[in-house]
Scaffold this active site. Structure first.
Site, PDB file in Angstrom:
ATOM      1  N   SER A  37      -3.046   4.007  64.757  1.00 28.55           N
ATOM      2  CA  SER A  37      -3.623   2.670  64.925  1.00 28.55           C
ATOM      3  C   SER A  37      -2.596   1.534  64.827  1.00 28.55           C
ATOM      4  O   SER A  37      -2.689   0.565  65.589  1.00 28.55           O
ATOM      5  CB  SER A  37      -4.768   2.452  63.934  1.00 28.55           C
ATOM      6  OG  SER A  37      -5.849   3.272  64.301  1.00 28.55           O
ATOM      7  N   THR A  90     -11.350   4.821  58.235  1.00 29.05           N
ATOM      8  CA  THR A  90     -11.318   6.203  58.702  1.00 29.05           C
ATOM      9  C   THR A  90     -11.797   7.142  57.602  1.00 29.05           C
ATOM     10  O   THR A  90     -12.281   6.698  56.550  1.00 29.05           O
ATOM     11  CB  THR A  90      -9.911   6.560  59.256  1.00 29.05           C
ATOM     12  OG1 THR A  90     -10.004   7.835  59.899  1.00 29.05           O
ATOM     13  CG2 THR A  90      -8.850   6.602  58.175  1.00 29.05           C
ATOM     14  N   LYS A  97     -16.216   6.280  56.334  1.00 28.43           N
ATOM     15  CA  LYS A  97     -16.986   5.627  57.405  1.00 28.43           C
ATOM     16  C   LYS A  97     -18.457   5.375  57.037  1.00 28.43           C
ATOM     17  O   LYS A  97     -19.063   4.445  57.552  1.00 28.43           O
ATOM     18  CB  LYS A  97     -16.902   6.434  58.702  1.00 28.43           C
ATOM     19  CG  LYS A  97     -15.553   6.330  59.389  1.00 28.43           C
ATOM     20  CD  LYS A  97     -15.566   7.022  60.737  1.00 28.43           C
ATOM     21  CE  LYS A  97     -14.180   6.986  61.370  1.00 28.43           C
ATOM     22  NZ  LYS A  97     -14.168   7.470  62.750  1.00 28.43           N
ATOM     23  N   GLY A 121     -20.822  20.399  68.290  1.00 24.81           N
ATOM     24  CA  GLY A 121     -20.551  19.798  66.984  1.00 24.81           C
ATOM     25  C   GLY A 121     -21.609  18.791  66.595  1.00 24.81           C
ATOM     26  O   GLY A 121     -22.280  18.196  67.460  1.00 24.81           O
ATOM     27  N   TYR A 153      -6.963  14.882  70.549  1.00 27.41           N
ATOM     28  CA  TYR A 153      -5.839  14.498  71.424  1.00 27.41           C
ATOM     29  C   TYR A 153      -4.527  15.114  70.946  1.00 27.41           C
ATOM     30  O   TYR A 153      -3.473  14.899  71.542  1.00 27.41           O
ATOM     31  CB  TYR A 153      -5.712  12.971  71.537  1.00 27.41           C
ATOM     32  CG  TYR A 153      -5.625  12.275  70.204  1.00 27.41           C
ATOM     33  CD1 TYR A 153      -4.427  12.187  69.507  1.00 27.41           C
ATOM     34  CD2 TYR A 153      -6.769  11.738  69.620  1.00 27.41           C
ATOM     35  CE1 TYR A 153      -4.372  11.579  68.274  1.00 27.41           C
ATOM     36  CE2 TYR A 153      -6.716  11.117  68.392  1.00 27.41           C
ATOM     37  CZ  TYR A 153      -5.507  11.040  67.722  1.00 27.41           C
ATOM     38  OH  TYR A 153      -5.455  10.448  66.493  1.00 27.41           O
TER      39      TYR A 153
END
Ligand code: ATR
Length: 287
Positions: free
Chosen positions: A22, A67, A71, A131, A229
């Site tokens: 980030s 994060t 959350k 999921g 990713y």
């Protein structure tokens, strides 16, 4: 970038935060848009979240991302919450207001913008979602909100899939989400699906793991979107491609959840060309 008396601070609260990308997103945007803003990670120890948010408010911090594992817990620390974030039950972005912070969920809208930019549509689609954890939950909400015809929500633990489906269906006022046990994937009707991989299976360093390995499953997939990713190409993505489908990783989603947060904090619009510059930097950073 010159840091001076007018520089505003944004940051990330979580535990751990050491591997976050980030800062790269937000500091690149600030630099490219010529804004006086710095973005830094804040490691928050268990039990100290409320203090951290109060401290941020006292320090006039403009905005925060949130994060794992905070959350959901952060909701109790807010003065206001956006309806969508409230429905999802997860907040990843805090925007400064007078006297506190308003919470948003930009993960979901980020995934949507990522899909739009790749030409993937949700409205009217038959979707398989793998999921039912924090990330997949937001995807189930997105699919129902954007008019997916049907979402087969598959999870190893059926209970969790049932809970998510019940919440989303009640809010959407239709049976949009069908919960199933992961092992029952062969019961999905014949057809071609958009499959979204929202489990943690296949995450680096477990690059060879995949949640379903059966070739017959991938025959049903026209497009695969993995929220992971790292690695750049998961085994799920390789299997989708091997059966003739298109496959995408989660980097665009990461990028757009950040861009939407940046837009909320600074009341600006980030152009596609600026988004592309940040994307290339993220790609370099993870390869
Ligand atoms: P996140 O916030 O990243 O979604 P999470 O809430 O811990 O993380 O959810 C992880 C997801 O990956 C869950 O859907 C989990 O399935 P369970 O609900 O049954 O635990 C799924 N998952 C993790 N390891 C798995 C495995 N080995 N096989 C199948 N699913 C797995």
């Amino acid at each position: 970038m010159e840091i001076n008396g007018r520089t505003r601070t944004c940051g990330l609260i979580g535990n751990p935060v050491e591997h976050t990308l980030s800062p790269l997103i937000h500091n690149t945007l600030a630099e490219r848009l010529g804004q006086q803003l710095v973005y830094v990670p804040f490691h928050v120890e268990p039990g100290r979240l409320a203090e951290a948010v109060k401290g941020a408010e006292a320090l006039n911090i403009l905005g925060l991302n949130v994060t794992v594992p905070y959350k959901s817990e952060v909701i109790a620390c807010l003065t206001e919450i956006d309806d969508l974030a409230k429905n999802i039950g997860a907040v990843n972005t805090l925007v400064r207001t007078t006297g506190g912070y308003r919470g948003y969920n930009t993960d979901m809208e980020g995934l949507y913008r990522a899909m739009l930019s790749e030409g993937i549509k949700i409205a009217g689609e038959q979707i398989i979602l793998l999921g039912a954890g924090g990330a997949a939950r937001a995807v189930a909400w997105l699919c129902a909100a954007k008019g997916a015809e049907r979402v087969y929500l598959l999870n190893r633990t059926l209970d969790r899939a049932q809970t998510v489906a019940a919440e989303v269906n009640a809010s959407a006022c239709r049976e949009a989400v069908m919960p199933m046990k992961l092992a029952d994937y062969t019961a999905i009707p014949e057809g071609k699906y958009l499959a979204i991989q929202g489990t943690s299976v296949g995450l680096s360093p477990n690059n060879e793991d995949v949640v379903i390995a059966d070739d017959a499953f991938y025959e049903k997939v026209h497009t695969g979107f993995d929220l992971i990713y790292n690695p750049w190409e998961t085994k799920f993505m390789r299997l989708v491609k091997a059966h003739g489908g298109r496959a995408y990783n989660g980097l665009m989603m990461l990028l757009y959840q950040g861009i939407i947060a940046y837009e909320l904090w600074n009341d600006v619009e980030v152009s596609e060309s600026k988004a592309r510059i940040v994307y290339e930097k993220l790609k370099d950073a993870i390869s």
